[in-house]
Write a protein that holds these residues in place. Structure first.
Motif, PDB file in Angstrom:
ATOM      1  N   THR A  50      56.658  54.838  -0.644  1.00  0.00           N
ATOM      2  CA  THR A  50      54.526  54.260  -0.452  1.00  0.00           C
ATOM      3  C   THR A  50      53.961  54.968   0.289  1.00  0.00           C
ATOM      4  O   THR A  50      53.339  55.119  -0.207  1.00  0.00           O
ATOM      5  CB  THR A  50      54.748  52.766   0.773  1.00  0.00           C
ATOM      6  OG1 THR A  50      55.162  53.287   2.182  1.00  0.00           O
ATOM      7  CG2 THR A  50      55.469  51.869   0.122  1.00  0.00           C
ATOM      8  N   PHE A  51      54.642  56.548   1.169  1.00  0.00           N
ATOM      9  CA  PHE A  51      54.161  57.451   1.737  1.00  0.00           C
ATOM     10  C   PHE A  51      53.373  58.466  -0.168  1.00  0.00           C
ATOM     11  O   PHE A  51      51.991  58.641  -0.150  1.00  0.00           O
ATOM     12  CB  PHE A  51      54.611  57.983   2.439  1.00  0.00           C
ATOM     13  CG  PHE A  51      54.394  59.093   3.117  1.00  0.00           C
ATOM     14  CD1 PHE A  51      53.239  59.766   3.492  1.00  0.00           C
ATOM     15  CD2 PHE A  51      54.023  60.546   1.924  1.00  0.00           C
ATOM     16  CE1 PHE A  51      52.389  60.891   3.967  1.00  0.00           C
ATOM     17  CE2 PHE A  51      53.872  61.988   2.345  1.00  0.00           C
ATOM     18  CZ  PHE A  51      53.174  61.594   3.209  1.00  0.00           C
ATOM     19  N   VAL A  52      54.626  58.361  -0.826  1.00  0.00           N
ATOM     20  CA  VAL A  52      54.290  59.466  -2.099  1.00  0.00           C
ATOM     21  C   VAL A  52      53.237  58.397  -3.450  1.00  0.00           C
ATOM     22  O   VAL A  52      51.955  59.206  -3.535  1.00  0.00           O
ATOM     23  CB  VAL A  52      55.312  59.440  -3.370  1.00  0.00           C
ATOM     24  CG1 VAL A  52      54.864  59.535  -4.472  1.00  0.00           C
ATOM     25  CG2 VAL A  52      56.636  60.589  -2.378  1.00  0.00           C
ATOM     26  N   HIS A  53      52.800  56.975  -2.736  1.00  0.00           N
ATOM     27  CA  HIS A  53      52.479  56.343  -3.428  1.00  0.00           C
ATOM     28  C   HIS A  53      50.720  56.177  -2.760  1.00  0.00           C
ATOM     29  O   HIS A  53      50.509  55.599  -3.019  1.00  0.00           O
ATOM     30  CB  HIS A  53      52.570  54.510  -4.373  1.00  0.00           C
ATOM     31  CG  HIS A  53      53.273  55.246  -5.315  1.00  0.00           C
ATOM     32  ND1 HIS A  53      53.302  55.752  -5.927  1.00  0.00           N
ATOM     33  CD2 HIS A  53      55.287  54.946  -5.143  1.00  0.00           C
ATOM     34  CE1 HIS A  53      53.969  55.031  -7.180  1.00  0.00           C
ATOM     35  NE2 HIS A  53      55.299  55.329  -6.887  1.00  0.00           N
ATOM     36  N   GLN A  54      50.261  56.500  -1.066  1.00  0.00           N
ATOM     37  CA  GLN A  54      50.286  56.493  -0.682  1.00  0.00           C
ATOM     38  C   GLN A  54      49.410  55.078  -0.270  1.00  0.00           C
ATOM     39  O   GLN A  54      48.245  54.298  -0.456  1.00  0.00           O
ATOM     40  CB  GLN A  54      48.547  57.243  -1.100  1.00  0.00           C
ATOM     41  CG  GLN A  54      48.810  58.838  -1.198  1.00  0.00           C
ATOM     42  CD  GLN A  54      47.420  59.657  -1.793  1.00  0.00           C
ATOM     43  OE1 GLN A  54      46.355  59.073  -2.584  1.00  0.00           O
ATOM     44  NE2 GLN A  54      47.386  61.250  -1.781  1.00  0.00           N
ATOM     45  N   ALA A  55      50.583  54.132  -0.238  1.00  0.00           N
ATOM     46  CA  ALA A  55      50.402  52.740   0.067  1.00  0.00           C
ATOM     47  C   ALA A  55      50.438  53.231   1.384  1.00  0.00           C
ATOM     48  O   ALA A  55      51.156  51.871   1.659  1.00  0.00           O
ATOM     49  CB  ALA A  55      51.782  51.852  -0.706  1.00  0.00           C
ATOM     50  N   TYR A  56      49.391  52.959   2.554  1.00  0.00           N
ATOM     51  CA  TYR A  56      49.451  53.417   3.895  1.00  0.00           C
ATOM     52  C   TYR A  56      50.134  51.911   4.743  1.00  0.00           C
ATOM     53  O   TYR A  56      50.728  52.035   5.423  1.00  0.00           O
ATOM     54  CB  TYR A  56      48.678  54.145   3.903  1.00  0.00           C
ATOM     55  CG  TYR A  56      48.701  55.186   3.420  1.00  0.00           C
ATOM     56  CD1 TYR A  56      49.659  56.808   3.913  1.00  0.00           C
ATOM     57  CD2 TYR A  56      47.716  55.906   2.587  1.00  0.00           C
ATOM     58  CE1 TYR A  56      49.604  57.139   3.292  1.00  0.00           C
ATOM     59  CE2 TYR A  56      47.332  57.124   2.724  1.00  0.00           C
ATOM     60  CZ  TYR A  56      48.699  57.797   2.960  1.00  0.00           C
ATOM     61  OH  TYR A  56      48.589  59.301   2.080  1.00  0.00           O
ATOM     62  N   PRO A  57      49.257  51.249   4.527  1.00  0.00           N
ATOM     63  CA  PRO A  57      49.802  49.506   4.799  1.00  0.00           C
ATOM     64  C   PRO A  57      51.113  49.033   4.977  1.00  0.00           C
ATOM     65  O   PRO A  57      51.808  49.181   5.741  1.00  0.00           O
ATOM     66  CB  PRO A  57      49.089  48.636   4.259  1.00  0.00           C
ATOM     67  CG  PRO A  57      47.272  49.551   3.806  1.00  0.00           C
ATOM     68  CD  PRO A  57      48.010  50.607   3.404  1.00  0.00           C
ATOM     69  N   SER A  58      51.638  49.519   3.380  1.00  0.00           N
ATOM     70  CA  SER A  58      52.644  48.927   3.311  1.00  0.00           C
ATOM     71  C   SER A  58      54.133  49.910   3.885  1.00  0.00           C
ATOM     72  O   SER A  58      55.146  49.636   4.108  1.00  0.00           O
ATOM     73  CB  SER A  58      53.170  48.699   1.609  1.00  0.00           C
ATOM     74  OG  SER A  58      52.471  47.711   1.040  1.00  0.00           O
ATOM     75  N   MET A  59      53.614  51.447   4.010  1.00  0.00           N
ATOM     76  CA  MET A  59      54.596  52.674   4.293  1.00  0.00           C
ATOM     77  C   MET A  59      54.430  51.812   6.338  1.00  0.00           C
ATOM     78  O   MET A  59      55.831  52.372   6.614  1.00  0.00           O
ATOM     79  CB  MET A  59      53.865  53.710   3.979  1.00  0.00           C
ATOM     80  CG  MET A  59      54.441  54.998   4.931  1.00  0.00           C
ATOM     81  SD  MET A  59      54.201  56.874   4.924  1.00  0.00           S
ATOM     82  CE  MET A  59      52.433  56.221   6.018  1.00  0.00           C
ATOM     83  N   ILE A  60      53.668  52.190   6.814  1.00  0.00           N
ATOM     84  CA  ILE A  60      53.145  51.418   8.380  1.00  0.00           C
ATOM     85  C   ILE A  60      53.971  49.982   8.634  1.00  0.00           C
ATOM     86  O   ILE A  60      55.504  49.728   9.514  1.00  0.00           O
ATOM     87  CB  ILE A  60      52.169  50.813   8.726  1.00  0.00           C
ATOM     88  CG1 ILE A  60      51.161  51.520   8.679  1.00  0.00           C
ATOM     89  CG2 ILE A  60      52.113  50.737  10.249  1.00  0.00           C
ATOM     90  CD1 ILE A  60      51.412  53.565   9.321  1.00  0.00           C
ATOM     91  N   VAL A  61      54.125  48.999   7.331  1.00  0.00           N
ATOM     92  CA  VAL A  61      55.840  47.977   8.047  1.00  0.00           C
ATOM     93  C   VAL A  61      57.038  47.835   7.360  1.00  0.00           C
ATOM     94  O   VAL A  61      57.299  47.765   8.192  1.00  0.00           O
ATOM     95  CB  VAL A  61      55.475  46.939   6.532  1.00  0.00           C
ATOM     96  CG1 VAL A  61      55.690  45.902   6.483  1.00  0.00           C
ATOM     97  CG2 VAL A  61      53.757  46.553   7.300  1.00  0.00           C
ATOM     98  N   ASN A  62      57.194  49.847   6.635  1.00  0.00           N
ATOM     99  CA  ASN A  62      58.384  50.102   6.485  1.00  0.00           C
ATOM    100  C   ASN A  62      58.286  50.512   8.059  1.00  0.00           C
ATOM    101  O   ASN A  62      60.066  50.597   8.498  1.00  0.00           O
ATOM    102  CB  ASN A  62      58.561  50.092   4.928  1.00  0.00           C
ATOM    103  CG  ASN A  62      58.333  49.418   3.896  1.00  0.00           C
ATOM    104  OD1 ASN A  62      59.031  48.648   4.427  1.00  0.00           O
ATOM    105  ND2 ASN A  62      57.287  49.567   3.076  1.00  0.00           N
TER     106      ASN A  62
END
Length: 83
Positions: A50-62
Motif C-alpha cells: 500500500t505504501f508503494v501504491h500510495q494508498a495511505y489510509p490502507s497503509m495506516i490500517v496495516n
C-alpha cells in the motif's frame, strides 16, 4: 509495475484471509502463534504494497494491524507471575 510488490501484496492477502478462514472454521485459534505470525507478516507485506501504491489510509490500517500482532507476540512471550 514492480512484480515483487504485487507478489508480496498477494502473499499478504493470503496470509491474513487464510488465517481468518481457518480461525472462523475452528481450525486455528486466534491466540495461536501461527495465527499471530500470519497476521504479522500479512500486515507487513500489505504495508509495503500500500505504501508503494500510495494508498495511505490502507497503509495506516496495516501498520496498526502489525502493531497489534507484535503486542500479541509480546504478550504470549511475557512470563507469568506466580501468586
Amino acid at each position: 509495475m514492480n512484480y515483487f510488490i504485487e507478489i508480496i501484496g498477494w502473499i499478504g492477502a493470503v496470509l491474513i484471509v487464510g488465517a481468518y478462514f481457518f480461525n472462523i472454521n475452528g481450525q486455528l485459534k486466534s491466540s495461536s502463534v501461527v495465527y499471530i505470525i500470519s497476521n504479522l507478516f500479512g500486515g507487513i507485506f500489505f504495508t509495503i504494497n500500500t505504501f508503494v501504491h500510495q494508498a495511505y489510509p490502507s497503509m495506516i490500517v496495516n501498520i496498526i494491524w502489525v502493531v497489534i500482532a507484535i503486542a500479541a507476540i509480546l504478550k504470549k512471550n511475557k512470563p507469568t507471575r506466580a501468586n
